[in-house]
Design a protein around this motif. Structure first.
Motif, PDB file in Angstrom:
ATOM      1  N   SER A  98      15.222  34.063  58.019  1.00 25.85           N
ATOM      2  CA  SER A  98      14.068  34.477  58.818  1.00 25.85           C
ATOM      3  C   SER A  98      14.422  35.464  59.928  1.00 25.85           C
ATOM      4  O   SER A  98      13.568  36.228  60.377  1.00 25.85           O
ATOM      5  CB  SER A  98      13.393  33.243  59.434  1.00 25.85           C
ATOM      6  N   ASP A  99      15.703  35.467  60.376  1.00 20.45           N
ATOM      7  CA  ASP A  99      16.046  36.328  61.513  1.00 20.45           C
ATOM      8  C   ASP A  99      16.832  37.583  61.112  1.00 20.45           C
ATOM      9  O   ASP A  99      17.388  38.266  61.968  1.00 20.45           O
ATOM     10  CB  ASP A  99      16.829  35.539  62.567  1.00 20.45           C
ATOM     11  N   ASN A 100      16.897  37.886  59.827  1.00 23.25           N
ATOM     12  CA  ASN A 100      17.577  39.105  59.384  1.00 23.25           C
ATOM     13  C   ASN A 100      16.783  39.705  58.224  1.00 23.25           C
ATOM     14  O   ASN A 100      16.921  39.280  57.074  1.00 23.25           O
ATOM     15  CB  ASN A 100      19.017  38.807  58.954  1.00 23.25           C
ATOM     16  N   ARG A 101      15.949  40.690  58.545  1.00 26.97           N
ATOM     17  CA  ARG A 101      15.058  41.261  57.534  1.00 26.97           C
ATOM     18  C   ARG A 101      15.819  41.900  56.373  1.00 26.97           C
ATOM     19  O   ARG A 101      15.425  41.784  55.223  1.00 26.97           O
ATOM     20  CB  ARG A 101      14.116  42.287  58.171  1.00 26.97           C
ATOM     21  N   ALA A 102      16.898  42.595  56.664  1.00 29.11           N
ATOM     22  CA  ALA A 102      17.641  43.281  55.603  1.00 29.11           C
ATOM     23  C   ALA A 102      18.190  42.277  54.595  1.00 29.11           C
ATOM     24  O   ALA A 102      18.065  42.451  53.375  1.00 29.11           O
ATOM     25  CB  ALA A 102      18.770  44.111  56.196  1.00 29.11           C
ATOM     26  N   ILE A 213      17.212  51.229  57.486  1.00 23.10           N
ATOM     27  CA  ILE A 213      18.438  51.611  56.768  1.00 23.10           C
ATOM     28  C   ILE A 213      19.656  51.471  57.687  1.00 23.10           C
ATOM     29  O   ILE A 213      20.709  50.970  57.269  1.00 23.10           O
ATOM     30  CB  ILE A 213      18.318  53.044  56.209  1.00 23.10           C
ATOM     31  N   ARG A 214      19.518  51.894  58.938  1.00 21.48           N
ATOM     32  CA  ARG A 214      20.628  51.755  59.884  1.00 21.48           C
ATOM     33  C   ARG A 214      20.977  50.281  60.110  1.00 21.48           C
ATOM     34  O   ARG A 214      22.151  49.919  60.228  1.00 21.48           O
ATOM     35  CB  ARG A 214      20.280  52.426  61.214  1.00 21.48           C
ATOM     36  N   ASP A 215      19.944  49.437  60.175  1.00 24.66           N
ATOM     37  CA  ASP A 215      20.170  48.011  60.425  1.00 24.66           C
ATOM     38  C   ASP A 215      20.688  47.280  59.180  1.00 24.66           C
ATOM     39  O   ASP A 215      21.410  46.287  59.311  1.00 24.66           O
ATOM     40  CB  ASP A 215      18.868  47.339  60.872  1.00 24.66           C
ATOM     41  N   LYS A 266      20.732  32.386  60.637  1.00 26.14           N
ATOM     42  CA  LYS A 266      20.190  31.200  59.983  1.00 26.14           C
ATOM     43  C   LYS A 266      19.967  31.483  58.500  1.00 26.14           C
ATOM     44  O   LYS A 266      19.349  32.477  58.147  1.00 26.14           O
ATOM     45  CB  LYS A 266      18.849  30.796  60.610  1.00 26.14           C
ATOM     46  N   VAL A 267      20.442  30.578  57.654  1.00 30.31           N
ATOM     47  CA  VAL A 267      20.178  30.704  56.225  1.00 30.31           C
ATOM     48  C   VAL A 267      18.812  30.113  55.903  1.00 30.31           C
ATOM     49  O   VAL A 267      18.004  30.724  55.215  1.00 30.31           O
ATOM     50  CB  VAL A 267      21.275  30.014  55.390  1.00 30.31           C
TER      51      VAL A 267
END
Length: 535
Positions: A98-102, A213-215, A266-267
């Motif tokens: 949930s806390d890492n869109r990429a 893309i950078r993230d 978080k997974v």
């Protein structure tokens, strides 16, 4: 040669007009195309009605590795839907990264999307509501599921497209010159890390352009690398080729989870769920919801990993149908090895675990009867069209072609027109084929023999034949992102019919870009293998 070429192209133009001008579905366009090609074969290529009918029947049987997988997987999906298993899986996916869109994009759309399509599920129906609930826009929720699994379309439906290719290639090459699954796989897999990485960057652009893309460049590159490593391993062995999609999907999910652990993310985040969703999840354990797919993967592993069992099922128990084709060649069904048999078996074995009520079983059958016929027929009819193209001009009494077939006419014209540039255009031919047929497997069925004949006319060796046909196949798979039916399916899943029109414009640009990359990679592979620009 001009008139035969125009006659050969006429049915293809008819199908295109039905799709674009009259906006007819693939099954309707397919039957009109079949009628057109039958008339052209009869009047323009001296093909007897018996040859046309036999070729049609042979095409339908050749399609079993796709059409019956569609039928059995739709039955399995209906059972999972009616028993709540599909909803439980949906709830689980919502809690991921949930806390890492990429990472979330790679894990859900490439990882789960590839795993789903590998076992016969439909990401464009399942994932859009999940993405919308996660806070993605309608536009993104429609676009990402349609593009995420495209690089691995070759291994969809437990490798059905590559199995179709090998069967067609062996029919083309003749007895004694057959290729094995791993020979095709070791060419096809080389496209995967390149195309998968490009698809990852396209998805990041759709979500947040250059900032995204950078993230997300590192998870994107990691995803492509993982797919490349796993696919290289599985495609070395005949018995593991069909598991490439399943194992790549699982590997991407695991790699992204590991990335989150290493980076402190978080997974799983269950706080995103409503009270009702948590209650539903507690009532149905996740292992039970996954049971049909778990059983299917176990069965496929048991049947394919032991070399002796695989060899017996694939090479010995071919269960051929004889006396049907116009030229007398038997049609190998391999029904005991084909995935459709084991999708059905896994569905039946899962019933005690899913514990459906009598009403749920009845509703499963009603849903399946309502959903299955048209996509099953659409999958089969293009195989019939391809078979008629292959056999047009054949005389059963003489036992030979009395005039060049449609495939020969098209291949001779292509070799003359494109010459050394065929490698540059073959993926675009695949993209066109995928657009009009709706799937990579149907593209292979309709255009693979033409592609191999053209390559042979250009004096390419066996490796060249496989490389250019792989380019055709990947082009056909990339057409998924511009398929009106699939985009409309995604829009319908979130009650946003009409929104797909906004998606298809940018999707068309990405499809052309990805196909261009595929074409350039075909040229690179041909050059590395000493073919370069063959004239």
């Amino acid at each position: 040669m001009t008139l035969p070429l125009l006659l050969t192209l006429l049915p293809i133009v008819v199908i295109l007009v039905m799709l674009l001008v009259f906006r007819k579905a693939a099954d309707v366009s397919g039957i009109i195309g079949w009628l057109a090609i039958s008339v052209v074969a009869w009047l323009g290529f001296q093909t007897a009605p018996e040859v046309i009918l036999r070729s049609t029947a042979a095409g339908f049987i050749r399609s079993f590795s796709v059409s019956l997988i569609v039928a059995t997987s739709l039955l399995q999906m209906a059972l999972m839907e009616k028993t709540g298993a599909l909803r439980r899986i949906t709830i689980f996916i919502r809690t991921i990264a949930s806390d890492n869109r990429a990472v979330q994009i790679m894990m859900i759309n490439i990882g789960f999307g590839t795993l789903m399509v590998a076992v016969g599920a439909t990401p464009v129906s399942i994932l859009p509501p999940i993405l919308l609930a996660m806070g993605y826009s309608t536009y993104v929720a429609i676009a990402l599921p349609a593009i995420g699994y495209d690089s691995l379309c070759t291994y969809a439906l437990l490798g059905a497209p590559i199995v179709v290719f090998v069967d067609i290639a062996n029919s083309f090459l003749g007895k004694g010159n057959e290729i094995a699954l791993h020979q095709a796989g070791m060419v096809f897999y080389m496209f995967l890390p390149v195309v998968s990485t490009m698809i990852g960057f396209c998805m990041l652009w759709i979500v947040g352009k250059w900032q995204a893309i950078r993230d997300g460049w590192l998870p994107c590159l990691l995803t492509g690398a993982v797919i490349g490593v796993v696919a290289r391993f599985t495609n070395q062995y005949d018995n593991l080729v069909v598991l490439t999609g399943v194992l790549c999907g699982i590997a991407v999910i695991a790699a992204m989870a590991a990335y989150l652990v290493v980076t402190g993310g978080k997974v799983i985040d269950r706080s995103l769920l409503s009270a009702e969703e948590r209650e539903f999840a507690a009532a149905m354990p996740l292992w039970r919801a996954f049971m049909p797919w778990t059983l299917l993967v176990i069965l496929i592993l048991v049947l394919n990993v032991p070399q002796d069992l695989f060899s017996w099922l694939y090479r010995t128990m071919k269960l051929p149908i004889a006396g049907l084709t116009a030229d007398g060649k038997p049609l190998d069904t391999r029904a005991l090895w084909q995935a459709y048999t084991w999708i059905l078996v896994s569905t039946i074995l899962a019933v005690p675990f899913l514990k459906p009520t009598g009403e749920q079983l009845r509703e499963t059958v009603r849903t399946w009867v309502r959903r299955a016929p048209r996509p099953v027929f659409a999958a089969a009819v293009f195989f019939a069209i391809g078979e008629i193209m292959n056999m047009a001009g054949y005389d059963m009494a003489a036992g030979r072609f009395v005039v060049p077939s449609m495939v020969t006419v098209l291949a001779d014209s292509s070799a003359q027109a494109f010459q050394g540039m065929y490698g540059e255009v073959v993926a675009f031919i695949g993209l066109f084929g995928g657009f009009i047929t709706g799937s990579e497997a149907s593209t292979i069925a309709m255009f693979a023999k033409y592609t191999m004949t053209t390559a042979k006319n250009l004096d390419m060796p066996l490796s060249g034949l496989i490389i250019v046909t792989a380019g055709l196949a990947f082009g056909g798979g990339l057409a998924s992102v511009i398929s009106p039916a699939k985009l409309q399916n995604a829009a319908a899943a979130i009650d946003r019919i009409g929104e797909e029109g906004k998606v298809i414009r940018i999707a068309f640009v990405f499809a052309l870009l990805l196909t261009l990359v595929t074409s350039l990679f075909v040229v690179v592979l041909l050059t590395v293998n000493g073919m370069g620009r063959v004239s």
